[in-house]
Structures are given as structure tokens and as C-alpha cells.
Design a protein around this motif. Sequence first.
Motif, PDB file in Angstrom:
ATOM      1  N   ARG A 179      13.081   1.245  13.793  1.00  0.00           N
ATOM      2  CA  ARG A 179      12.268   1.761  14.901  1.00  0.00           C
ATOM      3  C   ARG A 179      12.036   3.255  14.763  1.00  0.00           C
ATOM      4  N   ILE A 180      13.076   3.971  14.359  1.00  0.00           N
ATOM      5  CA  ILE A 180      12.947   5.431  14.214  1.00  0.00           C
ATOM      6  C   ILE A 180      11.982   5.757  13.074  1.00  0.00           C
ATOM      7  N   ARG A 181      12.172   5.088  11.938  1.00  0.00           N
ATOM      8  CA  ARG A 181      11.297   5.349  10.786  1.00  0.00           C
ATOM      9  C   ARG A 181       9.838   5.050  11.145  1.00  0.00           C
ATOM     10  N   GLN A 182       9.632   3.927  11.819  1.00  0.00           N
ATOM     11  CA  GLN A 182       8.277   3.538  12.169  1.00  0.00           C
ATOM     12  C   GLN A 182       7.619   4.610  13.053  1.00  0.00           C
ATOM     13  N   THR A 183       8.401   5.172  13.971  1.00  0.00           N
ATOM     14  CA  THR A 183       7.873   6.237  14.827  1.00  0.00           C
ATOM     15  C   THR A 183       7.528   7.467  13.989  1.00  0.00           C
ATOM     16  N   PHE A 184       8.447   7.861  13.109  1.00  0.00           N
ATOM     17  CA  PHE A 184       8.179   9.022  12.245  1.00  0.00           C
ATOM     18  C   PHE A 184       6.902   8.815  11.423  1.00  0.00           C
ATOM     19  N   GLN A 185       6.784   7.621  10.842  1.00  0.00           N
ATOM     20  CA  GLN A 185       5.620   7.331   9.994  1.00  0.00           C
ATOM     21  C   GLN A 185       4.327   7.362  10.793  1.00  0.00           C
ATOM     22  N   SER A 186       4.388   6.882  12.033  1.00  0.00           N
ATOM     23  CA  SER A 186       3.161   6.789  12.831  1.00  0.00           C
ATOM     24  C   SER A 186       2.596   8.177  13.131  1.00  0.00           C
ATOM     25  N   PHE A 187       3.421   9.217  12.989  1.00  0.00           N
ATOM     26  CA  PHE A 187       2.961  10.589  13.168  1.00  0.00           C
ATOM     27  C   PHE A 187       2.647  11.261  11.827  1.00  0.00           C
ATOM     28  N   GLY A 188       2.655  10.477  10.773  1.00  0.00           N
ATOM     29  CA  GLY A 188       2.282  11.018   9.469  1.00  0.00           C
ATOM     30  C   GLY A 188       3.370  11.801   8.752  1.00  0.00           C
ATOM     31  N   TYR A 189       4.627  11.656   9.163  1.00  0.00           N
ATOM     32  CA  TYR A 189       5.710  12.328   8.425  1.00  0.00           C
ATOM     33  C   TYR A 189       5.957  11.590   7.126  1.00  0.00           C
ATOM     34  N   ARG A 190       6.337  12.328   6.101  1.00  0.00           N
ATOM     35  CA  ARG A 190       6.477  11.763   4.762  1.00  0.00           C
ATOM     36  C   ARG A 190       7.932  11.802   4.309  1.00  0.00           C
ATOM     37  N   PRO A 191       8.367  10.776   3.574  1.00  0.00           N
ATOM     38  CA  PRO A 191       9.782  10.692   3.219  1.00  0.00           C
ATOM     39  C   PRO A 191      10.184  11.641   2.094  1.00  0.00           C
ATOM     40  N   LEU A 192      11.392  12.147   2.196  1.00  0.00           N
ATOM     41  CA  LEU A 192      11.983  12.970   1.133  1.00  0.00           C
ATOM     42  C   LEU A 192      13.444  12.560   0.996  1.00  0.00           C
ATOM     43  N   GLU A 193      13.885  12.339  -0.229  1.00  0.00           N
ATOM     44  CA  GLU A 193      15.296  12.046  -0.440  1.00  0.00           C
ATOM     45  C   GLU A 193      15.864  13.081  -1.400  1.00  0.00           C
ATOM     46  N   THR A 194      17.016  13.596  -1.081  1.00  0.00           N
ATOM     47  CA  THR A 194      17.646  14.619  -1.908  1.00  0.00           C
ATOM     48  C   THR A 194      19.040  14.140  -2.300  1.00  0.00           C
ATOM     49  N   PRO A 195      19.648  14.756  -3.329  1.00  0.00           N
ATOM     50  CA  PRO A 195      20.975  14.296  -3.750  1.00  0.00           C
ATOM     51  C   PRO A 195      22.015  14.424  -2.632  1.00  0.00           C
ATOM     52  N   ALA A 196      23.040  13.587  -2.713  1.00  0.00           N
ATOM     53  CA  ALA A 196      24.140  13.659  -1.750  1.00  0.00           C
ATOM     54  C   ALA A 196      24.872  14.987  -1.873  1.00  0.00           C
ATOM     55  N   MET A 197      24.915  15.506  -3.094  1.00  0.00           N
ATOM     56  CA  MET A 197      25.623  16.771  -3.265  1.00  0.00           C
ATOM     57  C   MET A 197      24.662  17.910  -3.579  1.00  0.00           C
ATOM     58  N   GLU A 198      25.092  19.101  -3.215  1.00  0.00           N
ATOM     59  CA  GLU A 198      24.342  20.329  -3.481  1.00  0.00           C
ATOM     60  C   GLU A 198      25.320  21.323  -4.091  1.00  0.00           C
ATOM     61  N   TYR A 199      24.782  22.329  -4.775  1.00  0.00           N
ATOM     62  CA  TYR A 199      25.666  23.428  -5.181  1.00  0.00           C
ATOM     63  C   TYR A 199      26.339  23.983  -3.933  1.00  0.00           C
ATOM     64  N   LEU A 200      27.624  24.285  -4.048  1.00  0.00           N
ATOM     65  CA  LEU A 200      28.363  24.782  -2.901  1.00  0.00           C
ATOM     66  C   LEU A 200      27.695  26.035  -2.333  1.00  0.00           C
ATOM     67  N   GLU A 201      27.150  26.876  -3.193  1.00  0.00           N
ATOM     68  CA  GLU A 201      26.531  28.107  -2.687  1.00  0.00           C
ATOM     69  C   GLU A 201      25.259  27.802  -1.889  1.00  0.00           C
ATOM     70  N   THR A 202      24.571  26.714  -2.226  1.00  0.00           N
ATOM     71  CA  THR A 202      23.402  26.316  -1.443  1.00  0.00           C
ATOM     72  C   THR A 202      23.837  25.930  -0.030  1.00  0.00           C
ATOM     73  N   LEU A 203      24.915  25.159   0.071  1.00  0.00           N
ATOM     74  CA  LEU A 203      25.406  24.736   1.377  1.00  0.00           C
ATOM     75  C   LEU A 203      25.919  25.935   2.176  1.00  0.00           C
ATOM     76  N   ARG A 204      26.656  26.819   1.495  1.00  0.00           N
ATOM     77  CA  ARG A 204      27.296  27.941   2.193  1.00  0.00           C
ATOM     78  C   ARG A 204      26.292  28.969   2.672  1.00  0.00           C
ATOM     79  N   ALA A 205      25.126  29.015   2.027  1.00  0.00           N
ATOM     80  CA  ALA A 205      24.109  29.985   2.425  1.00  0.00           C
ATOM     81  C   ALA A 205      23.707  29.750   3.875  1.00  0.00           C
ATOM     82  N   LYS A 206      23.844  28.541   4.350  1.00  0.00           N
ATOM     83  CA  LYS A 206      23.477  28.258   5.729  1.00  0.00           C
ATOM     84  C   LYS A 206      24.672  27.986   6.625  1.00  0.00           C
TER      85      LYS A 206
END
Lengths: 412, 412
Positions: A25-52
Motif C-alpha cells: 500500500r505504501i509503495r503504491q502510494t509513492f508510485q502514484s505520485f511519480g516517486y522512483r525507486p532507489l536501492e543502495t548497499p546495506a553498508m556504507e563507508y563509516l565516514e559517510t555515515l559519520r558525516a551525518k
Amino acid sequence: MKLTPKGMRDIGPEDMFIREEAIGRIRQTFQSFGYRPLETPAMEYLETLRAKAGPEVDKQIFVIDGGEYGLRFDLTVPLARYASATDAPKPFKRYAIDVVWRKEEPQRGRFREFYQADVDIVGSLSMRCESELLTIASAICGAFGFPERRILLNNRKILDGIASKLGIGGDAKGEVFRVLDKLDKIGEAEVEKLLGEIVGNEKTGELLSIIRAKGDNRSRLALAAKYSEEGARELGEILALCDFVVEVDLFLVRGLGYYTGPVFEIKLSEGIGTVMAGGRYDGLLGIYGQDAPAVGISVGIERLVTLLAEQKKAILKKTDSRVFVACAKPEFYPYAAQVAAEFRKAGIACETDLNERSLRKQFEYANSLAIPFAAIVGEREKKDKSVTLRDMSGGKEEVLPIQDAISRLLGR
Amino acid sequence: MKLTPKGMRDIGPEDMFIREEAIGRIRQTFQSFGYRPLETPAMEYLETLRAKAGPEVDKQIFVIDGGEYGLRFDLTVPLARYASATDAPKPFKRYAIDVVWRKEEPQRGRFREFYQADVDIVGSLSMRCESELLTIASAICGAFGFPERRILLNNRKILDGIASKLGIGGDAKGEVFRVLDKLDKIGEAEVEKLLGEIVGNEKTGELLSIIRAKGDNRSRLALAAKYSEEGARELGEILALCDFVVEVDLFLVRGLGYYTGPVFEIKLSEGIGTVMAGGRYDGLLGIYGQDAPAVGISVGIERLVTLLAEQKKAILKKTDSRVFVACAKPEFYPYAAQVAAEFRKAGIACETDLNERSLRKQFEYANSLAIPFAAIVGEREKKDKSVTLRDMSGGKEEVLPIQDAISRLLGR
């Protein structure tokens, strides 16, 4: 042998069906507004995470292989990293429904591995974005059959304006915001006490008199405009574009340090608490690459799933199978498999007996999964290209050619 | 700022659409056979993972926070752990489509984070299971439009029987199987050479003369029966239940040490290699708890996604949006939002201008995402409750009441 890691759990079939319905239901709502899917790796460089991550989040990161990588703790960091480097058309409207990990102390209903569902808009300064995100939030409440909800709206610019007028700056400002953010958890009296310890009783009194002021949105915005004209104007623009009730709530902070403009929160009822929240974070992408304005909202899937289950608002089922093709004797299994293939060709999910069991045992299995029909095959059925269709609830049986059984199962 | 970790990648919208289509087709097939979803945590206790991982896999595990946990390297270990403790009705037929992680040296088309799609049956010794799994494999090839495939079948019991007759036991047996398993990679000549080094030229000659024997399934099974009557009989039972071509291939080993019975492999064409594989592992659950027979097949989603994209067999799109609601002037945005809401109510995914841009810029954006239609709104449209529907490919425009535009967009 050990089971699942601390604060994590297996999600068995019955719970998965509810979860998939919620996510669908959530995905269908997102799609109906034209949002597009993006998938990223489960892990990130620690410095990428820590920057935020602020100091609170930093110690919640699961660190991998000695420290080069960490598991993502939200979906905003990966989006910011990606969007600050992409040449996708702007605005870049993306959705992501995925797992995040936080090494918190597990509590009831709180896990170390959980889903988030996020929509974000990168590349627009317009308040149309905020109004669209609130429209999506409202639509999701509708899609879940939760008409009773409160949509709360504030602006960091207003909070900043108030703090600055009251001479609250530096570290004290951050501390004050963190205390205000705990309102739901600790209550107003405790908030007042803690604020007093930080900025003294006088300033606390002034601050609370402003953000607790009674009145409707119009009067609150008029008050807010004294501290940030821009902040109040932005909220006015958002409200003008929402054809549903949105409450200006000057108490609303939203914990995250990186918000720079409007912030919002959707509560389903006083007791259940926040199910969606978000805000504008125009400075974040610049940390990772090319800067761009951004605003997003995160849907708390775990809480919605729990609600759906408790209120039995999801379809509760144990399997997709609509019919169990049962063998009167093992020698008719090839015909049973053939009947099952015909059913599937017609779009009917079904299964057959994989254990060479007695008819009684086959029925027991079908009943244990609440499969509504059985199609029994034996010598006569094989000869006639038919099945004996049995309604598993009433026990009524009828011999039908395969195609007629299909029509019956499809409700024609 | 750094991008993604080594051997991992972001999957942007265009690739996600292809991936979702592939996953959707696979999931739909699994469901049509009555398999039920199970989701388990990304991480497991390291000892849970090591209980199954051979020395090859062990060093590929991503270790978390000093060593208590590791990321799962397949979906079979979590299934075995779960199924050895569940009281779900047997057979427990589960599917899982999820990410796994392996710290391998990244190669072209090979990643450290990738999807697997598995179906497994726990709790049945019958060869009906194997035939059902091959039927599913065949159905998936069909669903992807890949009619040209080879389904190869062997039995560990036959390989064991041959080894035992030839007096190859202990460590040598494992080494021999590992060499045979590399056939696709290193070729027959190299296999022969390596085998010679392990068991000598004479036994190598005998072994190869058996497993390379020419002939049809019948003659291969007759030969195999000399080494394992049970193994040959099981394959015969499977073949009798498959109404599509399955080739007995006595060369087939399947690397994993825990297989105990039939093993199988599906190849799309000589060049592309294996896209699905599996087998029976009746001993594995006992490691984790209550023992039960089990058999499963794993679908290599990454390879199928690559093929779908290369052969343009998936719907290639950039967005779900069917129509862009464009504003002639910013003041008509509230009406544009209202039109968009009507479209969505009718099930038409659409979006509006979130950047307060000129009509030309709005069209540029719509074209950059290949959105097929624009619905332009201005003063006249607002007054008439209409839109100017523009075909973005031809540029043809027509003023239509909202409901007529909906009918047009729905192709009525």
C-alpha cells in the motif's frame, strides 16, 4: 544452537503477508505520485555515515570488519550520497523501502533491524514539496483505514528565530531543542524543569509562553512571524496547498540536527504516537558532493504493521494457495500435478501433496493452512478429466470438469 | 566523499524497474505453487553461519562488531535455523527473495552484495519435491521468455557410489568432487589432469569413462544403477514426473558439501552459464535443531536481471508517471494539484511541477523521464474543470473535461 541476534527477529509467513500488504500500500502510494525507486548497499563507508550521524547515532552503528564500513542507520544518508553525485533530472523524487540497523537497547516493539519507507525530493526550494509530502502522508493514513490522525507542522526557522530573540545560542540552543523534542516521552512539566536548568526560569517561561500559545493556525503563525517572517510565510504556503487539516505546532522540533526548514509529524492517536515524520534539510547534500535543497518524509512501517495486525485491518492469511489438489491414491499424482498446472495457468495459486500421504492427512495439511478448497483426484476424475471440488469449510463436494472447477474457483 | 563500498553498487531507478519486474515474475511463480514468505535478519550468530560454511565460504563472511555476528552469505542457513525450530505444518514450503553478502574479489558481473531467490521444501523425502522444483525452474524460464534452457540432473548418491566402487574415499573424494565441479570453468582436459594428480591416471580414466558415457537418460541411469540403485531410482522417479526435457548428467556435482541426494542445475545457454541450481540436503537441519529432510533451488536473480536488460525483454521505463500535470502559470498550481489527485484516484500515476518553473522547463522535465502525456492547466481549464491533454511524443493537444482525460489515459 542460538536463534536470532539480539533485538532482531524472523518474520514468519503469517506476519510476512501482513507486512507485504502494508509495504504494498505504501509503495503504491509513492508510485502514484511519480516517486522512483532507489536501492543502495546495506553498508556504507563509516565516514559517510559519520558525516551525518550525531553523537547519539554514532554509537548505534553496527561496524563491519574492523571499521571501514558500517550498516546504514537510515535511508537519508545513502540518498544524500547518491543524489549529490547523480545527474538525474531535478527534482529527483525517490522512494526507498528498506531495512536499517541501529544498535539500540531493544525494547517492546523496538528492534535493532527494522524497515523504513522514505520519500524525498531533491532539487526544489518550493513549499509545494512539503505540501505534496503531507498529501502523501494523508493518503497513506487513508490507505490504511486510519482517518483519525493529526498532522503537525512547524519550521526550524521559527524555532531558530525564537531562540535568537531570547538570546539562546551555541550549545544551549541544541540542548533546548533536544529537550523540547522529548515532550512526548517526558511530559511538559519535566520539559519545563530541564529547560530551566539550561537557560534559567525566566527564558524558559518566555519560550514556553510562545510555543504553547493557544489559538488557531492563523494566530500561531501571526505570533511565529514575529520571530521568523520567512518561517511563518513558508508554513502559510504549505497550509494553503493542503485540503486536509494540518496543525501548526510550535512545540515540534524533530530531533535530527540537519533540518533547516519546515518539519512535520503525523500521529495516529495520542497513545500510539508518531507514525511518519520528516522535514527539509537543505544543507545535507553539500557534505557529500554537489549541494541541492532536499526534503523528505519517513513512514514508520513497523508501527503500521503492528497496528494493521492488532486491528485486523490486513487480510490475515497463512498461504496464497486457494486450492489443494489432493490425491485419492499415490498413483494419481501425475494427474494431480497436471490439474495443478491447469489451475496455475488460470492464475489460481495451488499446491499438491508432496509427501505421498493419505487423503485424511492431506486434508489436515490443507486445513492447517486454511486453504479454502480441495480438488480431489482419483480414478474417475482422471478418466473424466475432472476433479471433485470440496469446500473445506462446509465439506460440500461436487464433481466438475477442470475448466468448470476453475470458473468456480475464480468466482465466475 | 567516498561512494559505495568495494564490490557494491547503487541501483538507480531505471535498473530498479527492471529488477522489480524480474523479482515480481519470480515471486509470482513461487506464490502460484503455494510457497510462503519468510524473512530473517541480515546477520546471524557467527557460529550459526560457520556450522554450514565450508572453509571456502568462511573467509567470505562479513564480520560484525568484533565477531559475535556475521552477515548471511546465503538464504539456506537462515532457513535451516528457522525450520529446525518451527512448528509450522510440514511440508514447510518457503520462499525468500533477499540480499546476501560475500567478501569475494569483485569481478565483472559479480558483486559482494547480491540477491538470491530461493524456494525450499522442508519435511518430505518424496521425489515429488524435486520434480516440483524443476517445474518451477522451467516455469521461471518461461516467464522470462527463455525457452532455450538445459535442465541437468544428477544424484550425490550415484557420485558417492562411483567413488566408493573406485576406492576413492576420505579427503580424496571431496577433492575429486571439487575438481569435477570446476568443469565449466577449467574444461575437461584440465579436470582430467587434476584428477590424475589426486587419484592417479587409472582411476581417473575409469571415473571419466563412467560419468562421460554417451547415451540417453535411460542408458545413463542403467549405468548409474550399477553404482547406486537408490540414486538411479530416485532420478527415474523425478524424470517420470517432468513433462519437459531434463538431462541426466553424471558430471554434475554442485559444489556445496551438504547435498545428500539429487542435485540439479539450469543453464540458459552454453555461454551464459548456470542461472538456477539446487539439491537435496537431508542432513543440514539437524545441525541447528530438529532434523528434517529438505530440498531447495536458488534462482540467480542478478544474472536474470542482466539478461533481461541486455535482451530488452523487460519494460524499460524511467518512471511510473503516466502524465505530467503542467501549470501554465504558478497561480494555477492548486488546480493542478487537484487534477493530479483526480488522476490518482482513477489509478493513474502522475506528478506536478514542484519547482514553479516555466511551461517549457516543465515539458523538458517530463520528457527527460519519458512521461508520455502532459495535462496542461491554465485559466480556461480551471474555469471549465478541464485539462489540455498533450501527447508528448507527437505534440497533439486536445482540451478535455477531467473525466474524459482520465478515460483517454486509461485507454478507454
